[in-house]
Write a protein that holds these residues in place. Sequence first.
Motif, mmCIF file in Angstrom:
data_model
loop_
_atom_site.group_PDB
_atom_site.id
_atom_site.type_symbol
_atom_site.label_atom_id
_atom_site.label_comp_id
_atom_site.label_asym_id
_atom_site.label_seq_id
_atom_site.Cartn_x
_atom_site.Cartn_y
_atom_site.Cartn_z
ATOM 1 N N SER A 51 42.572 47.090 48.540
ATOM 2 C CA SER A 51 42.558 47.778 47.253
ATOM 3 C C SER A 51 41.760 47.000 46.212
ATOM 4 O O SER A 51 40.952 47.571 45.476
ATOM 5 C CB SER A 51 43.998 47.987 46.772
ATOM 6 N N LEU A 52 41.969 45.694 46.155
ATOM 7 C CA LEU A 52 41.197 44.860 45.227
ATOM 8 C C LEU A 52 39.707 44.942 45.512
ATOM 9 O O LEU A 52 38.895 45.042 44.588
ATOM 10 C CB LEU A 52 41.659 43.403 45.314
ATOM 11 N N ALA A 53 39.352 44.885 46.784
ATOM 12 C CA ALA A 53 37.934 44.968 47.161
ATOM 13 C C ALA A 53 37.334 46.289 46.685
ATOM 14 O O ALA A 53 36.221 46.321 46.157
ATOM 15 C CB ALA A 53 37.780 44.805 48.668
ATOM 16 N N GLU A 54 38.075 47.370 46.855
ATOM 17 C CA GLU A 54 37.587 48.686 46.417
ATOM 18 C C GLU A 54 37.490 48.758 44.899
ATOM 19 O O GLU A 54 36.500 49.254 44.357
ATOM 20 C CB GLU A 54 38.512 49.785 46.935
ATOM 21 N N ILE A 55 38.507 48.271 44.202
ATOM 22 C CA ILE A 55 38.522 48.316 42.737
ATOM 23 C C ILE A 55 37.344 47.541 42.150
ATOM 24 O O ILE A 55 36.676 48.006 41.222
ATOM 25 C CB ILE A 55 39.860 47.766 42.190
ATOM 26 N N PHE A 56 37.071 46.366 42.708
ATOM 27 C CA PHE A 56 36.007 45.523 42.165
ATOM 28 C C PHE A 56 34.648 45.747 42.820
ATOM 29 O O PHE A 56 33.650 45.191 42.371
ATOM 30 C CB PHE A 56 36.392 44.048 42.275
ATOM 31 N N GLY A 57 34.604 46.522 43.891
ATOM 32 C CA GLY A 57 33.330 46.778 44.559
ATOM 33 C C GLY A 57 32.774 45.556 45.258
ATOM 34 O O GLY A 57 31.567 45.322 45.253
#
Length: 93
Positions: A51-57
């Motif tokens: 989720s963090l990876a997706e949120i921050f790209g």
Amino acid sequence: MTNDLAKRIIDLRESKNWTQTQLAKKMDLSKSIMSKIESGHRKITTDELKSLAEIFGVSTDYLLGIASSTTSSQTTSFDIHDLLESNAQDSLQ
């Protein structure tokens, strides 16, 4: 002591000028849990990492400190469970 994962989360959050509360809301977590993740007092789950990876790209490799830049052209295979365990052990030291 702030570990690499926590430092990268903090740096990314601050680069967006987001509070812990704002990031926690985006992740459907409480501010308290976000604070514990950033301070290294709570393990992060695989789903939270994704989720963090997706949120921050960024890639999960970047968050885990495997890749040094937010965009990586190199693909490396790692056991995510072993990496998370290692991260948790580092935060206890």
